[in-house]
Design a protein around this motif. Structure first.
Motif, PDB file in Angstrom:
ATOM      1  N   LEU A   1     121.260  91.390  80.741  1.00  0.00           N
ATOM      2  CA  LEU A   1     122.238  90.365  81.145  1.00  0.00           C
ATOM      3  C   LEU A   1     123.081  89.922  79.944  1.00  0.00           C
ATOM      4  CD1 LEU A   1     120.014  88.210  83.554  1.00  0.00           C
ATOM      5  CD2 LEU A   1     121.939  89.674  84.210  1.00  0.00           C
TER       6      LEU A   1
ATOM      7  N   PHE B   1     118.254  81.823  80.503  1.00  0.00           N
ATOM      8  CA  PHE B   1     117.414  80.752  81.062  1.00  0.00           C
ATOM      9  C   PHE B   1     116.154  81.282  81.749  1.00  0.00           C
ATOM     10  CE2 PHE B   1     117.568  80.296  85.728  1.00  0.00           C
ATOM     11  CZ  PHE B   1     118.553  81.213  86.085  1.00  0.00           C
ATOM     12  N   LEU B   2     116.119  82.608  82.039  1.00  0.00           N
ATOM     13  CA  LEU B   2     114.902  83.178  82.636  1.00  0.00           C
ATOM     14  C   LEU B   2     113.756  83.213  81.629  1.00  0.00           C
ATOM     15  CD1 LEU B   2     116.466  86.206  84.540  1.00  0.00           C
ATOM     16  CD2 LEU B   2     115.736  84.015  85.498  1.00  0.00           C
TER      17      LEU B   2
ATOM     18  N   HIS C   1     138.195  80.473  85.750  1.00  0.00           N
ATOM     19  CA  HIS C   1     137.650  79.158  86.092  1.00  0.00           C
ATOM     20  C   HIS C   1     138.609  78.023  85.741  1.00  0.00           C
ATOM     21  CE1 HIS C   1     133.370  80.990  85.740  1.00  0.00           C
ATOM     22  NE2 HIS C   1     133.729  80.898  86.997  1.00  0.00           N
TER      23      HIS C   1
ATOM     24  N   GLY D   1     124.175  78.562  82.961  1.00  0.00           N
ATOM     25  CA  GLY D   1     125.130  79.618  83.323  1.00  0.00           C
ATOM     26  C   GLY D   1     126.539  79.046  83.284  1.00  0.00           C
ATOM     27  N   CYS D   2     126.896  78.453  82.128  1.00  0.00           N
ATOM     28  CA  CYS D   2     128.120  77.622  82.035  1.00  0.00           C
ATOM     29  C   CYS D   2     129.372  78.436  81.746  1.00  0.00           C
ATOM     30  CB  CYS D   2     127.926  76.552  80.971  1.00  0.00           C
ATOM     31  SG  CYS D   2     127.700  77.250  79.306  1.00  0.00           S
TER      32      CYS D   2
ATOM     33  N   HIS E   1     132.769  89.093  79.231  1.00  0.00           N
ATOM     34  CA  HIS E   1     133.602  88.070  78.576  1.00  0.00           C
ATOM     35  C   HIS E   1     134.456  88.678  77.454  1.00  0.00           C
ATOM     36  CE1 HIS E   1     130.791  85.130  80.503  1.00  0.00           C
ATOM     37  NE2 HIS E   1     131.833  84.336  80.463  1.00  0.00           N
TER      38      HIS E   1
END
Ligand SMILES: C[S@@+](CC[C@H](N)C(=O)[O-])C[C@H]1O[C@@H](n2cnc3c(N)ncnc32)[C@H](O)[C@@H]1O
Length: 213
Positions: free
Chosen positions: A28, A120-121, A44, A73-74, A36
């Motif tokens: 990921l 975050f996982l 966004h 996930g910002c 990105h």
């Protein structure tokens, strides 16, 4: 209804979730750093649909006193900075697996929020938060077992009586938010489905019990 590209997208991420959690995290990180490669890949900051979704999410939470806010996930922090403006008394932290996204978010923020690169996982943002947001991120988690892990991780970031707010496309949100719906430590506070001009989405919120956490 999900389109063919959506289905292929979900199948791809579900397949990658067959990796052990740490291997999935490394994948990921590489994938989203590549994604990105140009600024604001999902637009966004300029897409009215995203702005309406951010407004709906903040409206759903409403007024409140929050000391610490986390956005999981910002990406480049567009929503995170809106949350910082909506709750000026709070310390706001955004986390994302992409280093590039976090670098851009930090540059834009000028101190209004802090940004940390993490998966975050597998990694903790440090401490507990009164309000945790996670939007448009859970469909990258993949298969059900990993989704259960992800939902447990989101819950673990909450302070006692903290609020978790998750925003995802509807009706897929029913599945993505399902482990949170069934988590005995969480009470569902509300759910709102917005039409999103033909791209419906759900905002669901949960509160952690006093003793849990
Ligand atoms: C579609 S963007 C959503 C951004 C933001 N939440 C919004 O709604 O504007 C999803 C973000 O989740 C991040 N992400 C995906 N998996 C992650 C993980 N395991 N840990 C941290 N961030 C992750 C991606 O890098 C990407 O920036």
């Amino acid at each position: 209804m999900r389109t063919l590209p959506d289905r292929l997208h979900r199948t791809f991420f579900r397949t990658m979730s067959l990796l052990p959690a740490r291997g999935q995290g490394r994948f990921l990180q590489r994938y989203f750093d590549w994604f990105h490669r140009n600024p604001d890949p999902w637009r966004h900051a300029v897409d009215p649909y995203e702005a309406a979704k951010y407004d709906a999410t903040l409206r759903h939470v409403g007024a409140g006193e929050f000391r610490r806010i986390l956005d999981v996930g910002c990406s480049e922090g567009t929503f995170t900075l809106r949350a910082a403006a909506a709750y000026p008394g709070a310390d706001v932290v955004g986390v994302d697996v992409s280093d590039r996204a976090v670098e851009r978010a930090t540059a834009r923020a000028e101190g209004r929020a802090a940004f940390v690169a993490l998966d975050f996982l597998n990694q903790d943002p440090g401490g507990r938060f009164d309000l945790v947001f996670c939007a448009e991120t859970l469909y990258y988690v993949g298969r059900e077992e990993r989704l259960r892990l992800a939902c447990g991780r989101l819950r673990s970031f909450l302070a006692p009586r903290g609020t978790l707010v998750v925003t995802h496309p509807w009706p897929e949100a029913r599945r993505l938010h399902g482990f949170l719906d069934r988590d005995p430590a969480l009470s569902k506070v509300g759910e709102r489905v917005e039409s999103g001009n033909g791209r419906p989405f759900a905002v669901s919120s949960y509160r952690l019990g006093e003793a849990a956490g």
